[in-house]
Design an enzyme around this catalytic site. Structure first.
Site, PDB file in Angstrom:
ATOM      1  N   ASN A  17       0.856  -1.026   0.103  1.00 21.47           N
ATOM      2  CA  ASN A  17       0.069   0.090  -0.073  1.00 21.47           C
ATOM      3  C   ASN A  17       0.852   1.228   0.217  1.00 21.47           C
ATOM      4  OD1 ASN A  17      -2.203  -1.565   0.333  1.00 21.47           O
ATOM      5  ND2 ASN A  17      -1.980  -1.440   2.876  1.00 21.47           N
ATOM      6  N   MET A  18       0.179   2.219  -0.248  1.00 21.52           N
ATOM      7  CA  MET A  18       0.887   3.543  -0.136  1.00 21.52           C
ATOM      8  C   MET A  18       0.188   4.212   1.248  1.00 21.52           C
ATOM      9  SD  MET A  18       3.212   5.832  -0.724  1.00 21.52           S
ATOM     10  CE  MET A  18       3.850   5.714  -2.469  1.00 21.52           C
ATOM     11  N   LYS A  46       0.937  -4.639   4.960  1.00 21.85           N
ATOM     12  CA  LYS A  46       1.423  -5.657   5.812  1.00 21.85           C
ATOM     13  C   LYS A  46       2.528  -6.553   5.139  1.00 21.85           C
ATOM     14  CE  LYS A  46      -2.426  -5.054   8.929  1.00 21.85           C
ATOM     15  NZ  LYS A  46      -1.844  -4.174   9.823  1.00 21.85           N
ATOM     16  N   GLY A 210       2.896  -5.754  22.254  1.00 21.08           N
ATOM     17  CA  GLY A 210       3.419  -4.455  22.249  1.00 21.08           C
ATOM     18  C   GLY A 210       4.612  -4.019  23.144  1.00 21.08           C
ATOM     19  N   ALA A 211       4.545  -2.982  23.843  1.00 22.43           N
ATOM     20  CA  ALA A 211       5.698  -2.655  24.719  1.00 22.43           C
ATOM     21  C   ALA A 211       6.147  -3.875  25.976  1.00 22.43           C
ATOM     22  CB  ALA A 211       5.591  -1.387  25.602  1.00 22.43           C
ATOM     23  N   ASP A 241       4.517  -5.774  12.016  1.00 17.42           N
ATOM     24  CA  ASP A 241       5.312  -6.101  10.713  1.00 17.42           C
ATOM     25  C   ASP A 241       6.743  -6.285  10.967  1.00 17.42           C
ATOM     26  OD1 ASP A 241       2.633  -6.091   9.628  1.00 17.42           O
ATOM     27  OD2 ASP A 241       3.037  -3.980   8.756  1.00 17.42           O
ATOM     28  N   SER A 278      10.735   2.506   8.913  1.00 21.80           N
ATOM     29  CA  SER A 278      11.127   2.590  10.122  1.00 21.80           C
ATOM     30  C   SER A 278      11.649   1.130  10.709  1.00 21.80           C
ATOM     31  CB  SER A 278       9.952   2.668  11.044  1.00 21.80           C
ATOM     32  OG  SER A 278       9.096   1.668  10.883  1.00 21.80           O
TER      33      SER A 278
HETATM   34  O1  RIB Z   1       0.732  -2.834   9.774  1.00 19.75           O
HETATM   35  C1  RIB Z   1       0.845  -1.576   9.214  1.00 19.75           C
HETATM   36  C2  RIB Z   1       0.368  -1.513   7.807  1.00 19.75           C
HETATM   37  O2  RIB Z   1      -1.167  -1.843   7.831  1.00 19.75           O
HETATM   38  C3  RIB Z   1       0.518   0.000   7.001  1.00 19.75           C
HETATM   39  O3  RIB Z   1       1.627   0.014   6.454  1.00 19.75           O
HETATM   40  C4  RIB Z   1      -0.750   0.021   6.232  1.00 19.75           C
HETATM   41  O4  RIB Z   1      -0.449   0.171   4.867  1.00 19.75           O
HETATM   42  C5  RIB Z   1      -1.565  -1.020   6.620  1.00 19.75           C
HETATM   43  O5  RIB Z   1      -1.524  -2.122   5.778  1.00 19.75           O
END
Ligand code: RIB
Length: 292
Positions: A17-18, A46, A210-211, A241, A278
């Site tokens: 995705n963008m 993802k 998470g944390a 991810d 990131s």
């Molecule tokens: O997990 C984060 C991702 O979820 C984002 O990059 C967005 O595109 C969605 O797919």
């Protein structure tokens, strides 16, 4: 002398995705308008995020997915190839690419709406796709493309002894037969609750917290937990991810190593804005673990 094991061959089947990312002090409640502090367009999805994460963490990754024929397509393809992910099986289909509208607040938490676009057209696997899956060590999937395609890929992988890792996100209704082909499921705590008892059928279950780190339950009932390194959070988008891709890249080293490594990757991903932008490199993950 330490001999590094060969990079595992990983096929990632999923979305690209963008991401249209707006930063704001706080996210608006329904009906409210707030002023934002910044805007960026960052490649995400993802599938693509996990492919880049697995490659950066030491895997040899091939991506199976689709972009549209719009202005975003070249940049999305470039994000994969710049990260050395093999994009020879990325197709271009008519219409828009996948888009995610993301709002990140000052605490680093986000809200995301995905419009699937080209990802919804990933309805068929070619002979070359199936051959790549059969030859891979690991197939890694999520649920931002049609679930029928994920099921077909998992079935084929399972029949060819390719380890199947599923990150069932976003969580939704899944065909019961899919679970028989999954070796490793990676879910966050919300997804674990939502999916419930079906996860009992999976040999290896990883739950991210998470944390607070992550938990593992193995086929023999073995359990372990790993903490997450403490970091300054800027944006949690893509942290799951980064975790999942890194986990896939070192899964062959065993769950203890894989969880530790993936927790570090996920934590580092929260220290920067954006998803694919990131994701940490192998050297950063190693440095973070040495500093622990
Ligand atoms: O997990 C984060 C991702 O979820 C984002 O990059 C967005 O595109 C969605 O797919």
């Amino acid at each position: 002398m330490t001999v590094e094991p060969e990079a595992p061959a990983i096929v990632v089947l999923g979305s690209i995705n963008m991401d249209l990312v707006t930063t704001t002090a706080r996210r608006p409640v329904p009906g409210e308008t707030v002023l934002g502090s910044g805007f960026a367009m960052v490649p995400g999805g993802k599938g693509a995020n996990q492919a880049i994460a697995a490659q950066r963490a030491g895997g040899a990754v091939r991506f199976l997915g689709a972009v549209g024929d719009d202005v975003f397509a070249a940049q999305l393809r470039g994000a994969l190839t710049d990260a050395a992910v093999s994009a020879d099986r990325l197709r271009t289909v008519a219409g828009p690419s996948g888009i995610a509208t993301i709002v990140v607040d000052d605490s680093g938490e986000n809200s995301i709406i995905v419009v699937g676009g080209a990802n919804t057209r990933m309805t068929e696997l070619t002979e070359d796709d199936l051959a790549a899956i059969a030859a891979a060590d690991i197939l890694l999937c999520q649920l931002e493309i049609p679930v029928e395609t994920v099921s077909a890929a998992a079935r084929h992988a399972h029949a060819h002894d390719t380890t199947v890792l599923l990150n069932p996100s976003p969580a939704g209704p899944l065909p019961a037969c899919l679970w028989a082909d999954i070796d490793v499921a990676v879910v966050n705590s919300g997804e674990a609750q939502q999916l419930g008892a079906v996860l009992d059928a999976v040999a290896h279950l990883v739950v991210t917290r998470g944390a607070s780190g992550a938990d593992y339950r193995g086929p023999d009932g073995a359990r372990l937990s790993r903490p997450s390194p403490r970091v300054g959070v800027v944006d949690t988008t893509g942290a799951g991810d980064a975790f999942t891709g890194a986990l896939a890249a070192v899964w062959h080293r065993g769950p203890e190593w894989a969880l530790t490594w993936a927790c570090a990757a996920g934590a580092l991903a929260t220290t920067r804005l954006g998803a694919s932008s990131s994701i940490p490199a192998r050297e950063e993950i190693t440095a973070a673990l040495v500093a622990e």
